[in-house]
Design a protein around this motif. Structure first.
Motif: not given
Length: 124
Positions: A46-57
């Motif tokens: 539950e503590q996983r850290e978001l590193v990077a994300v990219t959206t479809s746009d």
């Protein structure tokens, strides 16, 4: 069903680089976000850290701890996302998970699919 598979982890010395790859496959109608999370040793799921994300746009967000060192990129034609990691530090050691927020038909909702994870170990 949607499958998400990561590759590219390994052992690297501090200051080194690694490139992670991830591809989503299966009954995919469309994908919204694709990104990377990490779970360091001793950290709960539950503590996983978001590193990077990219959206479809094409919008991109990075965790403050990796900004300027990591670069996320995406190939929509291949349903793939990549993470170039430079200037790695021992504190980057973790299992890195790829996620794809996808739906399997036009009537359905989006669901966050996870890969099995790939280990990244940075030695000092």
């Amino acid at each position: 069903q949607v499958q998400v598979v990561e590759s590219g982890g390994g052992l690297v010395q501090s200051g080194g680089s690694l490139r992670l790859s991830c591809a989503a496959s299966g009954s995919i109608f469309s994908i919204n976000n694709m990104g990377w999370y990490r779970q360091a040793p001793g950290m709960q799921r539950e503590q996983r850290e978001l590193v990077a994300v990219t959206t479809s746009d094409g919008r991109i967000n990075y965790a403050a701890s990796v900004k300027g060192r990591f670069t996320i990129s995406r190939d929509n034609a291949k349903n793939a996302v990549y993470l170039q990691m430079n200037s790695l530090k021992p504190e980057d050691t973790a299992v890195y998970y790829c996620t794809a927020v996808a739906r399997t038909d036009y009537r359905g909702g989006y669901y966050n699919y996870w890969g099995q994870g790939t280990q990244v170990t940075v030695s000092s």
